[in-house]
Structures are given as structure tokens and as C-alpha cells.
Enzyme design. Structure first.
Site, short mmCIF file in Angstrom:
data_model
loop_
_atom_site.label_atom_id
_atom_site.label_comp_id
_atom_site.label_asym_id
_atom_site.label_seq_id
_atom_site.Cartn_x
_atom_site.Cartn_y
_atom_site.Cartn_z
N ASP A 52 0.74 -1.21 -0.05
CA ASP A 52 -0.04 0.10 0.18
C ASP A 52 0.91 1.22 0.07
O ASP A 52 2.00 1.24 0.17
CB ASP A 52 -0.88 0.06 1.14
CG ASP A 52 -1.91 -0.97 1.04
OD1 ASP A 52 -2.30 -1.34 0.07
OD2 ASP A 52 -2.45 -1.43 2.17
N TYR A 113 7.08 -9.96 6.60
CA TYR A 113 6.87 -8.57 7.23
C TYR A 113 7.49 -8.07 8.26
O TYR A 113 7.60 -9.03 9.22
CB TYR A 113 5.43 -8.10 6.96
CG TYR A 113 4.82 -7.88 5.76
CD1 TYR A 113 4.88 -6.81 4.97
CD2 TYR A 113 4.22 -8.88 5.16
CE1 TYR A 113 4.28 -6.55 3.63
CE2 TYR A 113 3.46 -8.75 3.96
CZ TYR A 113 3.77 -7.66 3.20
OH TYR A 113 3.00 -7.54 1.89
#
Length: 253
Positions: A52, A113
Site C-alpha cells: 500500500d 513483514y
């Protein structure tokens, strides 16, 4: 021939990885234009996923096709040229020959992540970590992190109004660690839902500051309702840090 190209980027200035009709300045667009300029042929890049707006990638892979058979053997030359025509916020690191059916997105077996929180005011981490100066119980947050591996369905943490074939993910690792004045959350799974990591971190912050118990954290997952989970934390602290692929997709040089 099909190739994987290894990329890293600072997401601050970009509207995420994916090219979009209603948003200019994406990482995919920047990379494809630079590659077309150097390779002198159209380039269709397929990324290993989507990040994003504002999310960083320490490691990102994309695949593309080219008739140029020198890209991998002479990669140092090509990487030098590619890096000379793109912004400093993006870098090309490797060009790897892969089998014709290899797919950067669907071929990945695991993704990792990291989310970074700084608890002290640090001007050098602006845009690279979330400043959260309040006390947190890391022990309780790690209790919640361990519970994640017991579940498969994570619709409680996905972005609302998104459609997926499945909301199932297999989480292999989830842990908080103190690194100096930073708190770092690392999570590895076979796949992630959109906004999933930031929503998980936001909910675990509520565990760490006493607003939510570990038992309530589990019930949030079981309720499968995004409204019950915590707020998504800011994008600036999130990094895609590792992508794993089976060894048999690569062509040995």
C-alpha cells in the site's frame, strides 16, 4: 526468457507497488519505465504482491519476459544502467533467470513483514517507523503473537470491502523483539490479506497497553469481524522484508 528482478524501495513517495488508473507515481510504473528505457522493449512486470501507499520493501521480486539472453550473465552491467535511470528511492539488486512458468506472485511459498515502532522521538526515523511513546507490555504482545499460529481464518484483520477467494493464511512465525529504542514485530506466512499486518499490529498494541486481553484478542479473530479489531497502524513502519520461492524455479547459471 523469463527473469526475476530483485528490487527494494522506500514507499514514502509512492502510491504503493501496483500501477493504478487513478493514481500516478507507483513503484511498478517507475520500474517498468526504467527497464523499457534500458532494455529497449516493452516490459510487463508482475510483482510478488501489492504494497500500500507508504509501505516499504527491503526485498521485492517481480517477473518479466525478454528475448535478451544476456540479462542474467551480464547482470552487473544491466543493473548499473537500470539504477542510473530510476530515483534513489528505488533500487534494482539482481536479475535472475527462471523457468518459463515461474511466477513472482503465485510461486512464492512465504512472505515476511516487519513492523517497526520507535518509543523515543527520533528525527532520523521519520517516515521509517511509527513513533509510539507509551508503555507496552511486550510479554503480553508476544503471548498474542503466539496465538496467531493457532488460527487459519483472518478476516478480522483484512481491509473492509475487499474480495478474496479465501481469507485463510498459515502463519509460521510471529514475534516482537526489543532492538534498542525500537520495537520490531516480525511475521511470516504463506500469504497475507490486504492490510492484515497493520491491523494485527494495531490490535496487539491494544493488548500491550492493557485495553485488550490475550483472550479477547483470540475472540476478535474468532468473531471474523473487522470492526472488533484495533485500528490499522501507520504505513510508515511496515516493511516487506523477505520472499521465499522453491529452488526448482531458478535456472542455474
Amino acid at each position: 526468457m523469463r527473469y526475476f528482478i530483485k528490487i527494494s524501495y522506500k514507499g514514502t513517495d509512492y502510491h504503493g507497488w501496483q500501477s493504478q488508473a487513478n493514481a500516478a507515481n507507483t513503484v511498478q510504473e517507475i520500474c517498468a519505465k526504467g527497464m523499457e528505457k534500458i532494455f529497449r522493449h516493452p516490459v510487463k512486470l508482475t510483482g510478488c504482491g501489492r504494497t500500500d501507499t507508504g509501505v516499504h520493501a527491503e526485498v521485492f521480486f517481480a517477473h518479466f519476459d525478454s528475448e535478451n539472453e544476456t540479462l542474467a550473465p551480464d547482470k552487473e552491467k544491466w543493473l548499473y544502467k537500470l539504477n542510473s535511470v530510476i530515483p534513489f528511492s528505488v533500487a534494482f539488486h539482481d536479475i535472475i533467470a527462471v523457468k518459463p512458468t515461474a511466477n513472482a506472485r503465485f510461486g512464492a511459498t512465504a512472505r515476511t513483514y516487519r513492523y517497526i515502532i520507535t518509543q523515543e522521538k527520533n528525527p532520523f526515523l521519520i517516515g521509517f517507523a511509527w513513533h509510539f511513546p507509551h508503555a507496552l507490555d511486550i510479554k503480553k504482545m508476544n503471548e498474542a503473537a503466539r496465538k496467531l499460529k493457532q488460527y487459519k481464518e483472518f478476516s478480522s484483520f483484512k481491509k473492509t470491502h475487499t474480495q478474496n477467494k479465501t481469507d485463510h493464511c498459515t502463519i509460521k512465525h510471529a514475534e516482537w523483539k526489543k532492538e534498542g529504542d525500537k520495537l520490531v514485530f516480525t511475521i511470516t506466512a504463506d500469504r497475507f490479506l490486504r492490510n492484515m499486518v497493520r491491523a494485527i499490529v494495531g490490535t496487539m498494541i491494544n493488548v500491550g497497553n492493557g485495553r485488550c486481553t490475550v483472550e479477547e484478542f483470540c475472540r476478535i479473530i474468532e468473531n471474523k469481524n473487522r470492526k472488533h479489531a484495533g485500528a490499522s497502524v501507520p504505513a510508515c513502519g511496515l516493511y516487506l522484508s523477505k520472499i521465499e520461492y522453491p529452488a526448482n524455479i531458478f535456472i542455474k547459471e
